[in-house]
Design an enzyme around this catalytic site. Structure first.
Site, mmCIF file in Angstrom:
data_model
loop_
_atom_site.group_PDB
_atom_site.id
_atom_site.type_symbol
_atom_site.label_atom_id
_atom_site.label_comp_id
_atom_site.label_asym_id
_atom_site.label_seq_id
_atom_site.Cartn_x
_atom_site.Cartn_y
_atom_site.Cartn_z
ATOM 1 N N CYS B 83 0.819 -1.217 0.000
ATOM 2 C CA CYS B 83 0.000 0.000 0.000
ATOM 3 C C CYS B 83 0.850 1.262 0.000
ATOM 4 O O CYS B 83 0.323 2.367 -0.151
ATOM 5 C CB CYS B 83 -0.957 -0.008 1.187
ATOM 6 N N HIS B 348 -9.542 3.283 -1.532
ATOM 7 C CA HIS B 348 -8.151 2.869 -1.382
ATOM 8 C C HIS B 348 -7.676 2.101 -2.620
ATOM 9 O O HIS B 348 -7.479 0.893 -2.578
ATOM 10 C CB HIS B 348 -8.040 2.007 -0.116
#
Lengths: 131, 401
Positions: B83, B348
């Site tokens: 991420c 996200h």
């Protein structure tokens, strides 16, 4: 007597089932997977270390949504066994926030995962409340 | 501005959400062209390109982008860092500029993730017909669900619960209220995937994924892209006053990995590397947490946001619950956190996230955040965590021009 095999190689079966870690001879760091070197000090020699079978729940979650084939809900936790952290499910306890608490005292327990085509039974482990 | 300062010249993010008819090249192109236009530069000015797309980490995503918007022969670095992929791309472009190898660098993160389910632990292999030990743990069968959980909502649930065990004061309701805050913030962000305000009851009563994280307390899988153009202070001085006025100073750009701690291979330790990154960032920038006007931090789950108040030193050690209860991280509070709506509502799209959080902070520092503008914002911090682990912390300051 049915032949048995541990679910993972760091579970030692027998009269007193327990977990066994690879302990770095240089710094004492403990690991459950096979090692090339120590992640803490890069030492390359290890000795077996029996992990205490009692501990307390330092973190948990109650998994309600998982891959097909996994029974939910179940409790996944980190258990602090006298300074060594262990990943395990909490078993023999109702999987709800009324019965599972941070800090609860637990002990190692084994259970049959199932038998394979040769009739060998795999034995898993979890931690159950000390009542 | 000092010659060796690092500056954001242009930055852009796409709307996050479901872009049915756009592929990763379309989204990356939109973000990259947006960042170039925002900075008043073109692909011909770029000396380096860094790009990431976690779900297509084997693809030459940077070169695929060049073939859509400009094949100039510059070096391309395709990066993958969970991420933190977007922040890593930015770090690569920033390092090239700092090293004097390029006057301008472009970093792009893009992801197509709308409709994706669990990103880890979403499937489990069937048990083999015979038990045979395999792999680094000598497992005779898959262990997800048998020895803990591999799903991210469950991993981060434990991370939040561990904080509660250590310091007390946490509860299902507290974590849900953090989510309530971010969803409320999202109503002012037109680029957020979801702009829906939830009541506390709705959040707590929604589908439970991994206690205490219900569905709205989890980051939303969405499509999206973000891109940023960086340059040196020396180069910025040669540009127009308007470019200098809108440029945002990168006072610190830090990337860390997780150092060994006792339990880090049992439950990922997202705390130590975040604290290390924050410490390095405050030291490099001379900024202290008390100087910050806003923070965008990696709230991949409501349980994660809490621990990062502490890790980023927005509160005293162990004081994250009190920090939240004081109202500080609300947009009208002392130190607003995730005024974008955070990953729970903004979305996200993994590789885009580590640039989109910087876009949010930069947009406030420029005074261009519209209805959600934090008035007078001069200094901000953007934080991202990639499990595995990698942590990016950037401290940004408004131009003095």
């Amino acid at each position: 007597m049915t032949a048995t095999i541990p679910l993972v190689d760091y579970l030692v079966l027998g009269d007193q089932p327990h977990l066994e870690a690879h302990e770095c001879e240089a710094c004492g760091a403990r690991f459950f997977d096979r090692r090339n070197a120590c992640a803490h000090c890069s030492g390359t020699t290890f000795r077996p270390a029996a992990i205490p079978t009692e501990g307390e729940v330092r973190a948990f979650t109650i998994v309600a949504f998982a891959a097909p084939g996994i029974d939910v809900p179940y409790v996944a936790a980190v258990v602090d066994c006298a300074g060594t952290s262990v990943r395990a499910n909490l078993i023999n306890v109702a999987p709800d926030p009324e019965h599972v608490h941070l800090g609860m005292k637990v002990r190692l327990a084994t259970y049959p995962v199932g038998a394979d085509s040769d009739g060998t039974e795999a034995i898993g482990f979890g931690f159950e409340p000390i009542s | 501005m000092a010659s060796d300062d690092l500056w954001i010249l242009g930055i852009h993010m796409t709307k996050f959400g479901k872009h049915t008819d756009l592929d990763v090249i379309d989204l990356a192109s939109e973000a990259a062209m947006g960042a170039l236009a925002d900075g008043g530069v073109t692909m011909a000015d770029m000396g380096v390109l860094a790009a990431g797309c976690l779900m297509q980490a084997n693809a030459p995503i940077g070169q695929m982008l060049q073939k859509q918007i400009g094949q100039t022969g510059i070096p391309v670095y395709n990066v993958s860092n969970a991420c933190a992929t977007g922040a890593t791309a930015l770090r690569v472009a920033a390092m090239a500029v700092k090293a004097g190898e390029a006057d301008f660098g472009l970093a792009v993160g893009v992801e197509k993730l709308a409709g994706a389910g669990l990103l880890a632990g979403g499937s489990r292999k069937d048990d083999a017909p015979t038990w045979t030990p395999k792999g680094r743990y000598g497992a005779v069968a898959p262990v997800d669900g048998r020895i803990g959980t591999e799903i991210m909502p469950g991993v981060f649930a434990q991370i939040g619960m561990e904080y509660g065990h250590r310091y007390g004061g946490t509860s299902f309701e507290l974590f849900a209220r953090i989510s309530e805050k971010n969803h409320a913030h999202s109503t002012l962000n037109p680029l957020a995937a979801y702009q829906k305000r939830f009541t506390l009851e709705e959040i707590m009563g929604d589908l439970m994924i991994a206690y205490p994280n219900t569905r709205p307390m989890c980051s939303a899988n969405t499509d999206g892209a973000a891109a940023v153009v960086v340059t040196s202070g020396a180069k910025l001085r040669t540009l127009s006053l308007e470019q200098q006025r809108r440029a945002v100073k990168v006072s610190a750009s830090i990337l860390t990995s997780d150092p060994w701690t006792e339990s880090c291979q049992v439950l990922p330790d997202v705390n130590t590397l975040t604290r290390n990154a924050a410490t390095a960032a405050y030291e490099a920038s001379g900024v202290s947490p008390a100087d910050l006007d806003l923070v965008e931090l990696h709230d991949c789950f409501a349980t994660a946001e809490l621990v990062h108040y502490d890790n980023l030193m927005l509160c005293p050690d162990g004081g994250a619950v009190d920090f939240f209860e004081s109202g500080a991280p609300f947009r009208d509070g002392r130190l607003p956190v995730n005024v974008s709506g955070g990953l729970q509502s903004k979305g996200h799209p993994i590789a885009a996230t580590g640039i989109a959080n910087i876009w949010e902070v930069a947009t406030h520092l420029r005074g261009e955040a519209g209805d959600r503008q934090i008035e007078g914002a001069k200094v901000g911090l953007a934080h991202v965590i990639g499990l595995g682990s990698a942590c990016g912390v950037h401290i940004l300051e408004k131009a003095a021009v």
